[in-house]
Design a protein around this motif. Sequence first.
Motif, PDB file in Angstrom:
ATOM      1  N   ALA A  57     -21.494  43.971  19.410  1.00 19.82           N
ATOM      2  CA  ALA A  57     -22.581  42.766  20.403  1.00 19.82           C
ATOM      3  C   ALA A  57     -23.263  43.502  21.609  1.00 19.82           C
ATOM      4  O   ALA A  57     -24.187  43.206  21.750  1.00 19.82           O
ATOM      5  N   PRO A  58     -22.944  44.993  21.585  1.00 17.46           N
ATOM      6  CA  PRO A  58     -24.191  45.714  22.188  1.00 17.46           C
ATOM      7  C   PRO A  58     -25.018  46.244  21.715  1.00 17.46           C
ATOM      8  O   PRO A  58     -26.270  47.266  21.880  1.00 17.46           O
ATOM      9  N   ILE A  59     -24.641  46.234  19.746  1.00 19.99           N
ATOM     10  CA  ILE A  59     -26.171  47.646  19.295  1.00 19.99           C
ATOM     11  C   ILE A  59     -26.844  46.065  19.033  1.00 19.99           C
ATOM     12  O   ILE A  59     -26.908  45.163  18.778  1.00 19.99           O
ATOM     13  N   THR A  60     -27.976  47.003  19.187  1.00 18.79           N
ATOM     14  CA  THR A  60     -29.176  46.426  18.954  1.00 18.79           C
ATOM     15  C   THR A  60     -30.141  47.378  17.800  1.00 18.79           C
ATOM     16  O   THR A  60     -30.090  47.831  17.138  1.00 18.79           O
ATOM     17  N   GLN A  61     -31.212  46.146  17.148  1.00 14.91           N
ATOM     18  CA  GLN A  61     -32.365  46.745  16.495  1.00 14.91           C
ATOM     19  C   GLN A  61     -32.335  48.218  16.574  1.00 14.91           C
ATOM     20  O   GLN A  61     -33.133  49.205  15.691  1.00 14.91           O
ATOM     21  N   GLU A  62     -32.980  48.236  18.218  1.00 17.87           N
ATOM     22  CA  GLU A  62     -33.822  49.837  17.970  1.00 17.87           C
ATOM     23  C   GLU A  62     -32.241  50.262  18.552  1.00 17.87           C
ATOM     24  O   GLU A  62     -32.744  52.131  18.522  1.00 17.87           O
ATOM     25  N   PHE A  63     -31.259  50.114  18.924  1.00 17.53           N
ATOM     26  CA  PHE A  63     -30.089  51.298  18.984  1.00 17.53           C
ATOM     27  C   PHE A  63     -29.933  51.705  17.430  1.00 17.53           C
ATOM     28  O   PHE A  63     -30.193  53.164  16.759  1.00 17.53           O
ATOM     29  N   ALA A  64     -29.994  50.759  16.191  1.00 18.48           N
ATOM     30  CA  ALA A  64     -29.528  51.111  14.662  1.00 18.48           C
ATOM     31  C   ALA A  64     -31.005  51.675  14.419  1.00 18.48           C
ATOM     32  O   ALA A  64     -30.526  53.244  13.504  1.00 18.48           O
ATOM     33  N   ASP A  65     -32.402  52.115  15.236  1.00 18.22           N
ATOM     34  CA  ASP A  65     -33.604  52.707  14.611  1.00 18.22           C
ATOM     35  C   ASP A  65     -33.105  54.008  14.914  1.00 18.22           C
ATOM     36  O   ASP A  65     -32.962  55.203  14.211  1.00 18.22           O
ATOM     37  N   GLU A  66     -32.367  54.332  15.771  1.00 19.76           N
ATOM     38  CA  GLU A  66     -32.473  55.229  16.887  1.00 19.76           C
ATOM     39  C   GLU A  66     -32.078  56.604  16.282  1.00 19.76           C
ATOM     40  O   GLU A  66     -31.676  57.550  16.484  1.00 19.76           O
ATOM     41  N   ILE A  67     -30.255  55.683  15.763  1.00 18.68           N
ATOM     42  CA  ILE A  67     -29.293  56.935  14.847  1.00 18.68           C
ATOM     43  C   ILE A  67     -29.082  57.110  14.098  1.00 18.68           C
ATOM     44  O   ILE A  67     -28.374  57.764  13.119  1.00 18.68           O
ATOM     45  N   GLY A  68     -30.319  55.851  13.229  1.00 18.80           N
ATOM     46  CA  GLY A  68     -30.494  56.133  11.423  1.00 18.80           C
ATOM     47  C   GLY A  68     -30.284  55.767  11.001  1.00 18.80           C
ATOM     48  O   GLY A  68     -29.741  55.718   9.594  1.00 18.80           O
ATOM     49  N   ALA A  69     -29.772  54.223  11.862  1.00 22.12           N
ATOM     50  CA  ALA A  69     -28.763  53.283  10.236  1.00 22.12           C
ATOM     51  C   ALA A  69     -29.908  52.918   9.395  1.00 22.12           C
ATOM     52  O   ALA A  69     -30.925  52.489   9.737  1.00 22.12           O
ATOM     53  N   ASP A  70     -29.261  52.418   8.330  1.00 24.38           N
ATOM     54  CA  ASP A  70     -30.346  51.916   7.379  1.00 24.38           C
ATOM     55  C   ASP A  70     -30.564  49.655   8.224  1.00 24.38           C
ATOM     56  O   ASP A  70     -31.969  49.279   7.507  1.00 24.38           O
ATOM     57  N   CYS A  71     -29.672  49.278   8.607  1.00 22.70           N
ATOM     58  CA  CYS A  71     -29.649  48.235   8.590  1.00 22.70           C
ATOM     59  C   CYS A  71     -29.288  47.445  10.562  1.00 22.70           C
ATOM     60  O   CYS A  71     -27.789  47.780  10.559  1.00 22.70           O
ATOM     61  N   TYR A  72     -29.631  46.340  10.495  1.00 24.01           N
ATOM     62  CA  TYR A  72     -28.628  45.935  11.738  1.00 24.01           C
ATOM     63  C   TYR A  72     -28.418  44.295  11.448  1.00 24.01           C
ATOM     64  O   TYR A  72     -29.599  43.823  11.277  1.00 24.01           O
ATOM     65  N   THR A  73     -27.349  43.691  12.025  1.00 24.38           N
ATOM     66  CA  THR A  73     -27.165  42.116  12.025  1.00 24.38           C
ATOM     67  C   THR A  73     -26.827  41.645  13.255  1.00 24.38           C
ATOM     68  O   THR A  73     -25.286  42.865  13.721  1.00 24.38           O
ATOM     69  N   ALA A  74     -26.735  40.970  13.859  1.00 25.99           N
ATOM     70  CA  ALA A  74     -26.745  40.364  15.399  1.00 25.99           C
ATOM     71  C   ALA A  74     -24.982  39.535  14.570  1.00 25.99           C
ATOM     72  O   ALA A  74     -24.344  39.683  15.666  1.00 25.99           O
ATOM     73  N   ASP A  75     -24.581  39.261  13.136  1.00 24.74           N
ATOM     74  CA  ASP A  75     -23.833  37.902  13.286  1.00 24.74           C
ATOM     75  C   ASP A  75     -23.092  38.378  11.578  1.00 24.74           C
ATOM     76  O   ASP A  75     -23.643  39.128  10.870  1.00 24.74           O
ATOM     77  N   ALA A  76     -21.893  38.274  11.544  1.00 24.29           N
ATOM     78  CA  ALA A  76     -20.818  38.404   9.819  1.00 24.29           C
ATOM     79  C   ALA A  76     -22.073  37.474   9.024  1.00 24.29           C
ATOM     80  O   ALA A  76     -21.877  38.641   8.146  1.00 24.29           O
ATOM     81  N   ALA A  77     -22.859  36.696   9.103  1.00 19.88           N
ATOM     82  CA  ALA A  77     -22.861  35.592   8.263  1.00 19.88           C
ATOM     83  C   ALA A  77     -24.684  35.884   7.604  1.00 19.88           C
ATOM     84  O   ALA A  77     -25.161  36.862   6.708  1.00 19.88           O
ATOM     85  N   SER A  78     -25.123  36.760   8.838  1.00 18.10           N
ATOM     86  CA  SER A  78     -26.982  37.417   7.901  1.00 18.10           C
ATOM     87  C   SER A  78     -25.945  39.326   7.832  1.00 18.10           C
ATOM     88  O   SER A  78     -26.781  39.969   6.922  1.00 18.10           O
ATOM     89  N   ALA A  79     -24.808  40.158   8.031  1.00 15.30           N
ATOM     90  CA  ALA A  79     -24.463  40.661   7.456  1.00 15.30           C
ATOM     91  C   ALA A  79     -24.136  40.425   6.274  1.00 15.30           C
ATOM     92  O   ALA A  79     -24.697  41.761   5.360  1.00 15.30           O
ATOM     93  N   ALA A  80     -23.885  39.677   5.477  1.00 12.92           N
ATOM     94  CA  ALA A  80     -23.700  39.365   4.077  1.00 12.92           C
ATOM     95  C   ALA A  80     -24.717  39.297   3.567  1.00 12.92           C
ATOM     96  O   ALA A  80     -24.440  39.769   2.897  1.00 12.92           O
ATOM     97  N   GLN A  81     -25.960  38.628   3.812  1.00 10.60           N
ATOM     98  CA  GLN A  81     -27.085  38.643   3.038  1.00 10.60           C
ATOM     99  C   GLN A  81     -27.372  39.940   2.986  1.00 10.60           C
ATOM    100  O   GLN A  81     -28.114  40.024   2.023  1.00 10.60           O
ATOM    101  N   ALA A  82     -27.868  40.230   4.511  1.00  4.84           N
ATOM    102  CA  ALA A  82     -28.711  41.501   4.231  1.00  4.84           C
ATOM    103  C   ALA A  82     -27.534  43.354   3.552  1.00  4.84           C
ATOM    104  O   ALA A  82     -29.064  43.562   2.469  1.00  4.84           O
ATOM    105  N   ALA A  83     -26.292  42.352   3.076  1.00  2.31           N
ATOM    106  CA  ALA A  83     -25.783  43.790   2.182  1.00  2.31           C
ATOM    107  C   ALA A  83     -26.186  43.471   0.636  1.00  2.31           C
ATOM    108  O   ALA A  83     -26.517  44.525  -0.033  1.00  2.31           O
ATOM    109  N   LYS A  84     -26.046  42.002   0.818  1.00  2.00           N
ATOM    110  CA  LYS A  84     -26.789  41.597  -0.698  1.00  2.00           C
ATOM    111  C   LYS A  84     -27.937  42.160  -1.658  1.00  2.00           C
ATOM    112  O   LYS A  84     -28.725  42.412  -2.348  1.00  2.00           O
ATOM    113  N   ALA A  85     -28.760  41.788  -0.272  1.00  2.00           N
ATOM    114  CA  ALA A  85     -30.344  42.461  -0.339  1.00  2.00           C
ATOM    115  C   ALA A  85     -30.615  43.840  -0.774  1.00  2.00           C
ATOM    116  O   ALA A  85     -30.962  44.051  -1.158  1.00  2.00           O
ATOM    117  N   LEU A  86     -29.416  45.177   0.353  1.00  2.00           N
ATOM    118  CA  LEU A  86     -29.406  46.159   0.072  1.00  2.00           C
ATOM    119  C   LEU A  86     -28.856  46.898  -1.254  1.00  2.00           C
ATOM    120  O   LEU A  86     -29.125  48.249  -1.622  1.00  2.00           O
TER     121      LEU A  86
END
Length: 210
Positions: A180-209
């Motif tokens: 809930a408190p995580i944002t794309q901006e925070f993900a970029d700031e800490i060096g994560a490769d991917c941020y998603t807001a919910d479980a369904a988009s996490a699954a889609q993004a994982a397949k794309a990675l």
Amino acid sequence: MSKIEELAAAVTKGKAKLVPNLVNECLAEGTDPVEILNKGMIDAMSIIGEKFKNNEIFVPEMLVAARAMKKGVETLKPSLAGDSSVSIGKYVIGTVAGDLHDIGKNLVAMMIESAGFEVIDLGVDVPKEKFVEAVKNDPEVKIVGLSALLTTTMPAMKDTVEALIEAGCKNQVKIMVGGAPITQEFADEIGADCYTADAASAAQAAKALV
Ligand code: B1M
């Protein structure tokens, strides 16, 4: 009151024994499992969050609502998750150190599994060293997913990403973050490769990675 409203009411009141039956009744009426999850359970937890914030309820009520939702998700899982017989890689997931929230993390794990990954769930309150160890010990791990629900545990997410980078794990894995408190901006700031807001988009993004 519709069945889905009855389900939401049962979740907010923490009626864990009633929830599985109500989920099954919604399914029997032909309601889409995603709608049952969103309207019958996730919306109910948002109401709980609001009430907690306004001091209308306290931790015990939040806990029983969470238990009721877990029962509902367990009942719904076979209808939500697809065929996971073929593995497209291993996915390590956990809630970061200091954070005990796992409903969202479990939903993400479930959707990731149904997208074809073999999920290694490290649980909640996971120290950064444990994430590093899980990657180092298994060359088949392709993605690490970090969940955080508290603003106070966002620094632990940052520390975990840093530890993975320092240990050289970024040559092997991609890092996904959410909660809930995580944002794309925070993900970029800490060096994560991917941020998603919910479980369904996490699954889609994982397949794309991968
Ligand atoms: Co907690 N809690 N809680 N709590 N709790 C929140 C998060 C809070 C927003 C409530 C509020 O004040 N309105 C607030 C945080 C405030 C803040 O930091 N800004 C809060 C607080 C303060 C606390 C305590 C500190 C309370 C206290 O003790 N005084 C305490 C902390 C304990 C700790 O962790 N150290 C605490 C405790 C608890 C319970 C144990 C009682 C219980 C958790 C039980 C459990 O998880 N097993 C609980 C609950 C239930 C909540 C709320 C009500 C519901 C959380 C939830 O399960 N939502 C929550 C209020 C809210 O969120 N509105 C609240 C449903 C779930 C499906 O959504 O987890 O957001 P969510 O997951 C989503 C997305 O975020 C995303 O996908 C999921 C599904 O679509 N996602 C990812 C999550 N992880 C992802 C990872 C990804 C990608 C997407 O990639 C890897």
